[in-house]
Design a protein around this motif. Structure first.
Motif, short mmCIF file in Angstrom:
data_model
loop_
_atom_site.label_atom_id
_atom_site.label_comp_id
_atom_site.label_asym_id
_atom_site.label_seq_id
_atom_site.Cartn_x
_atom_site.Cartn_y
_atom_site.Cartn_z
N ALA A 78 42.79 41.32 32.72
CA ALA A 78 42.24 39.97 32.85
C ALA A 78 41.62 39.80 34.23
O ALA A 78 40.57 39.18 34.39
N LYS A 79 42.28 40.41 35.22
CA LYS A 79 41.77 40.32 36.59
C LYS A 79 40.40 40.97 36.68
O LYS A 79 39.47 40.40 37.26
N LEU A 80 40.27 42.14 36.09
CA LEU A 80 38.98 42.83 36.13
C LEU A 80 37.90 42.01 35.44
O LEU A 80 36.78 41.87 35.93
N GLU A 81 38.28 41.42 34.29
CA GLU A 81 37.31 40.62 33.55
C GLU A 81 36.88 39.41 34.38
O GLU A 81 35.71 39.07 34.46
N PHE A 82 37.88 38.79 35.02
CA PHE A 82 37.60 37.64 35.87
C PHE A 82 36.65 38.04 36.99
O PHE A 82 35.64 37.37 37.24
N GLU A 83 36.94 39.16 37.63
CA GLU A 83 36.09 39.60 38.74
C GLU A 83 34.69 39.94 38.26
O GLU A 83 33.71 39.64 38.95
N SER A 84 34.59 40.55 37.07
CA SER A 84 33.27 40.87 36.54
C SER A 84 32.45 39.61 36.34
O SER A 84 31.30 39.55 36.72
N LEU A 85 33.09 38.61 35.71
CA LEU A 85 32.34 37.38 35.44
C LEU A 85 31.95 36.68 36.74
O LEU A 85 30.85 36.16 36.86
N GLU A 86 32.87 36.72 37.71
CA GLU A 86 32.55 36.13 39.01
C GLU A 86 31.35 36.86 39.63
O GLU A 86 30.45 36.25 40.18
N ALA A 87 31.39 38.21 39.50
CA ALA A 87 30.30 39.01 40.07
C ALA A 87 28.98 38.67 39.39
O ALA A 87 27.93 38.59 40.03
N LEU A 88 29.05 38.46 38.07
CA LEU A 88 27.83 38.12 37.34
C LEU A 88 27.28 36.80 37.86
O LEU A 88 26.08 36.66 38.08
N LYS A 89 28.18 35.82 38.06
CA LYS A 89 27.76 34.54 38.63
C LYS A 89 27.06 34.78 39.97
O LYS A 89 25.97 34.26 40.22
N GLN A 90 27.73 35.55 40.83
CA GLN A 90 27.19 35.79 42.17
C GLN A 90 25.82 36.44 42.08
O GLN A 90 24.91 36.10 42.84
N GLN A 91 25.69 37.39 41.14
CA GLN A 91 24.46 38.15 41.04
C GLN A 91 23.30 37.23 40.63
O GLN A 91 22.25 37.24 41.24
N ALA A 110 27.18 44.06 36.97
CA ALA A 110 27.12 43.19 38.14
C ALA A 110 28.25 43.51 39.11
O ALA A 110 28.06 43.52 40.32
N LEU A 111 29.43 43.82 38.53
CA LEU A 111 30.57 44.17 39.38
C LEU A 111 30.27 45.43 40.17
O LEU A 111 30.53 45.51 41.37
N PHE A 119 41.59 31.98 32.57
CA PHE A 119 41.37 32.04 34.01
C PHE A 119 41.47 30.66 34.64
O PHE A 119 41.45 30.52 35.85
N VAL A 150 45.83 36.84 38.20
CA VAL A 150 44.49 37.18 37.70
C VAL A 150 43.40 36.76 38.67
O VAL A 150 42.57 37.55 39.09
N THR A 165 26.16 28.21 37.01
CA THR A 165 26.43 28.12 38.45
C THR A 165 25.33 27.25 39.04
O THR A 165 24.20 27.24 38.55
N ARG A 213 38.72 50.99 39.09
CA ARG A 213 37.36 50.46 39.05
C ARG A 213 36.38 51.51 38.57
O ARG A 213 36.60 52.71 38.74
N GLN A 262 27.92 44.57 42.88
CA GLN A 262 28.53 43.78 43.94
C GLN A 262 29.32 44.67 44.88
O GLN A 262 29.19 44.58 46.10
N SER A 269 28.23 42.00 32.92
CA SER A 269 29.25 41.66 33.89
C SER A 269 29.71 42.90 34.64
O SER A 269 29.82 42.90 35.87
N LEU A 270 29.98 43.96 33.88
CA LEU A 270 30.48 45.18 34.53
C LEU A 270 29.42 45.78 35.44
O LEU A 270 29.71 46.27 36.53
#
Lengths: 641, 641
Positions: free
Chosen positions: A622-635, B631-632, B277, B293, B97, A94, B635, B628-629
């Motif tokens: 791919a996992k990191l990218e997925f988490e980043s996009l999820e984090a962006l959504k959350q943010q 935001a990660l 995803f 992922v 979202t 990370r 987070q 995204s990054l």
């Protein structure tokens, strides 16, 4: 929140550890020094770098060398700024942030080894380079050294000659350990890549990784090539087999390297590090603008102006050099003819030795021309700028230089092969060029500088020993030694050497199978002499994070495609193959063309089928990218609710 | 937080808008219907889809057709689940979202047009497909229809024949508007791609976009090709020029398409949508596992077993088909010979017409064989499965099918060109094959189904008109009409047609420059007949988000590389070029090989130099990645502090 931390951060710390040396010109004005050190020490909020500075008091009381360090907290905040990627406790990689520091493996508030020394020095270099002018119009004390808002101060100090150099300090203890495990003992095994990476950074470690990988990859070619020499095989089918194996093998090794590179750089964290988001290097000229990606204010570079300048200045120069290089080639052929005539007239041992002399002379001339071209190109690019801590060859010029080297080295061989059709001369010329250039390179790159360096050190030591009173003397001694060492200008030349070697091995592999053997032998010593060069001859270079070998991957792949064409033509021209088609030259050529197209098709299909990254690395990315996009959504959610 | 919203969501809404039709088999058991509708309506927390269901009461009082809809809030939450990307108020594209809904352009709580109808239907399809068995061991009432945890219920209902079909409903008003602006009036201009996308989804809109682009791209070739026919040019230099232009042009158009595709799909949001995803399609077999992922529990598919089955079953089948196809080709050549003999014996207008008959018959046979192969391949893949709402050809079989089509169509042409060396026959055969296949395709794909559909509709209308009493009748009528319409099995066949056309145009372009003219003419009518097909003949297909034309980009590029080789050989074989090298065939072949390599090199350099995405799209993508990054980082910070 980070802002609060920055203001807590004190610039004073009791255990000051010098990391980077800043050498100013002798006789630099007091006010300039004061201003510069103040800017380095000043708080971030005031536009400073918030680092620690200590003058180095030499025996003569001169104050032109400064040691720069930083507190542990400052370095951690800097690691966040440069975007270092580290391993977490859950084994994932990370981007390091100060606030999430506790989730990272081996992190402890008192563990000062969490960041490697190379990383600390990289951070300090980054901070120094990003020390930018605010409202200063000029460097205090030097009205001719103009400044404008956003201009890198260090860069201006370098170009106006006030700052002589900035270099990271060696760590004697660590270096000794590294030397021992790297080349200190005779052992069979891999290089300690992770240790090299910790000490010299990723770019250099990746070069040594590639060198090692490439050497191993050449071994099968060398093993298959030896019997051709031992038994003097001249059967065409064996040559065809060897060439076919070579061509497919070179595709496989280049594809597999991409995978290995991904594995290694994932572990190092650089695969995830985003270079394009970094602020531009301080070498860029231009005024402040908004970076379209990050939205940050930073200097913007107009690239069209640069392009035009490059083409207007460089192209005629390159053409001139090429003309000269072809002229030298023609002289070489005259010499060759003369040697042959001489040998025919008075046949003796001496005359048959003389046959090799033109090739050897030509090889030496090629090396000299390459170097002259290099310096001239550098002069053209820098033109009035003073460049100290990195090679001034920019990307475009590197391409020109690469092409020039390629033509310089291979033009004569192509001429012999496809114009003169003289396979015997080709083999002899290839062998001489390869071996001579290898010997010259090893000598010029490592052994000569090593010898010069050793002599210099001895002299320095002699002078120092009489004055050993100050407790700091060993540090002073060390700095005085290191500041006189040569500067390592990046891995470009080392890769170029490997690239040309790959050309010698693969372009004409069916004519001279022994080339791979010489390449392997050279590379084994190359590892040691390059290691020696890094540890003993040059100043320690700044670490440079990188995720791959960049343009060299493409260069090697292109070479591998070209060698399919050359080898097919060579095999088609061989008398053994010609004897198979006694009636019709046409059938021969058509067969050769068919085989060539088949080989090229197989190559492209193989390159397409072998994935560039192993599956587990793909999943992790791919996992990191997925988490980043999820984090962006959350943010977005969090800021909106 | 989303969880709270889900429980607020009521399954009752006054203004129910039917979006998707579910047709069950007649005589389906009551308990099964009750269970299935309950699962559809049930709360998400209970494993339901939380959608709205309404039975359609037909005149006979049968209850086997159900209408599925959803409340506005439910659709918005579903849009978040499927990861729709929409435009924000600040013109950037972001993943939608629910909580950040206010930042999106045109969003208002009462604006039910924020999501297009196609998007709503896609969301409902996704939710229905992801309705998975919990602890049911079988479908209630059907003990032979086994279930296991995680198995898609809809999928099992389809394979066991209880569920006949699921299809989205047409919107008569919208369709009328779309038809009018698409092909309703005679006009010069582009297709309304954005409207097509809103109504049919991205995959279909992108196909029409590509069809239009490709037609425009062919125009220059056609324009240059016409004078060759009009003035009967036979000069070799003109042919060389035409072929060279064609080859470079085809590279340019394929590269430029990538850029246009990126621009269009960025605007549509699908460029940013992450397909990988998504949860696997319900078509996948297998038990539950953890997706590496996303970390979500979902069915995992063992791909090795599938691979083995494909190769064991498909390979022999493909070989058999190929053998048969070559056998037919030989018969064709016999026929051709026979027609030629006949023409020579009794020369007349009739006999010269007869010369074309074998080619026409062969073209018809090829089309029939392609279709037979297609159905056989589908039968082999589905084997005991009942597939209704998507084509069962999986990716591997699609490759086989593609290759089979390629060989089936071009084998005879290659044979004529490079074995028989008969340029006249090649031209004649090429023209006949191209034109016949185009006419056949247009007829079989659009006009015939349109006519059948129209006849059926008339009959239905006649039956209905006597019963027009219920207020709901028009909806019942519409559904009864639509459920009998054919199913559109995706864009594969349409792209294949274009691909083969591209082959006819480019592979032998220097022999028959007029091919491009026919291709352009065909494509103009193709746009209209395909539009007719989409709007009138087939059931409305579910929208399918996509960011590019997928494997077809590679297929077209490969075709363009192959055509460099074929054209160079054809030019090399032409008598005009041969006349230029009267003394030595060898020089000719070497020249041709050299030109071919140059052209290939230029092609690859061009493909490398032209960026795949325009600079502003690159910047926008980089910006999103950067955010995204960031935001990660934020987070991790937030969860840790």
């Amino acid at each position: 929140m980070i802002g609060v931390l920055w203001s807590f951060l004190d610039t004073f710390e009791s255990n000051f550890r010098p990391l980077v040396v800043v050498e100013l010109a002798k006789g630099t004005k007091k006010e300039t020094i004061e201003w510069f050190t103040k800017r380095i020490v000043d708080k971030k909020a005031n536009g400073g770098a918030q680092l620690l500075v200590k003058p180095l008091v030499t025996e003569k009381g001169e104050e032109n060398i400064y040691l720069v360090g930083a507190s542990h907290l400052r370095l951690l905040l800097g690691a966040e700024t440069v975007g270092l990627v580290k391993e977490c406790n859950d084994n994932s990689m990370r981007t390091f942030t100060y606030s999430s520091r506790k989730t990272f493996r081996d992190f402890a508030d008192d563990n000062h080894n969490f960041l490697t020394m190379a990383e600390c020095q990289y951070i300090i270099k980054h901070e120094l380079e990003n020390l930018r002018a605010k409202d200063e119009k000029m460097i205090p004390g030097y009205p001719q050294a103009k400044l404008y808002p956003g201009k890198s101060i260090v860069r201006r100090l370098l170009t106006s000659g006030i700052l002589v150099q900035i270099f990271p300090l060696h760590d004697r203890e660590e270096l000794k350990k590294l030397r021992h495990s790297w080349y200190g003992r005779v052992k069979v095994g891999y290089q300690p890549l992770d240790e090299i990476r910790c000490y010299f950074g990723e770019t250099i470690a990746l070069y040594f990784g590639f060198l090692e990988y490439f050497t191993f990859a050449l071994v099968p070619m060398a093993v298959i090539g030896i019997p051709y020499y031992v038994f003097a095989w001249e059967d065409y089918d064996k040559y065809v087999m060897f060439a076919t194996f070579n061509l497919l093998w070179s595709t496989v090794i280049l594809e597999v390297w991409k995978r290995i590179c991904a594995i290694v750089t994932y572990r190092w964290g650089t695969l995830l590090m985003k270079r394009q988001f970094e602020e531009p290097r301080p070498g860029f000229h231009g005024v402040l603008g908004i970076n379209p990606v990050t939205g940050r204010e930073e200097p913007v570079y107009s690239s069209i102006k640069r392009q035009i300048r490059i083409y207007l200045v460089s192209l005629p120069f390159v053409c001139l050099c090429l003309y000269f290089s072809l002229y030298v080639m023609m002289i070489y052929f005259d010499l060759e003819q003369w040697a042959l005539d001489y040998h025919e007239e008075n046949e003796s041992n001496f005359s048959s030795l003389m046959l090799f002399v033109p090739s050897i002379i030509y090889a030496v001339v090629i090396e000299i021309m390459n170097r002259i071209y290099r310096y001239a190109a550098e002069f053209l690019t820098s033109w009035g700028k003073k460049v100290v801590y990195s090679s001034s060859l920019n990307t475009n010029n590197k391409y020109f230089y690469l092409q020039f080297n390629f033509l310089n080295c291979f033009a004569s061989l192509f001429y012999i092969a496809f114009v003169l059709f003289d396979m015997k001369l080709l083999r002899q010329s290839l062998a001489t060029l390869l071996i001579t250039s290898q010997i010259l390179n090893q000598f010029a790159e490592s052994l000569l500088p090593y010898w010069l360096q050793k002599r210099h050190k001895k002299r320095m030591k002699k002078r120092m020993s009489s004055l050993k009173t100050d407790t700091d003397l060993t540090l002073v001694e060390q700095i005085n030694l290191e500041k006189e060492m040569g500067t390592y200008f990046g891995t470009f030349d080392d890769y170029l050497e490997l690239f040309l070697q790959f050309g010698y091995v693969s372009l004409f592999s069916c004519v001279y199978p022994l080339a791979a053997v010489f390449a392997v032998l050279n590379n084994i010593t190359e590892i040691y002499s390059d290691a020696l060069k890094m540890c003993r001859v040059y100043k320690r270079p700044f670490a440079e994070p990188t995720a791959n070998i960049g343009v060299w991957q493409l260069a090697f792949e292109t070479m591998s495609v070209i060698s399919v064409v050359t080898n097919c033509i060579l095999i088609g021209m061989s008398p053994q193959v010609n004897a198979l088609f006694p009636d019709s030259k046409m059938d021969l050529i058509l067969t050769v063309a068919l085989v060539e197209h088949l080989l090229l098709a197989i190559k492209f299909i193989m390159a397409f089928v072998i994935p560039d990254k192993p599956r587990d690395i793909q999943i992790k990315l791919a996992k990191l990218e997925f988490e980043s996009l999820e984090a962006l959504k959350q943010q977005v959610r969090a800021t909106d609710m």
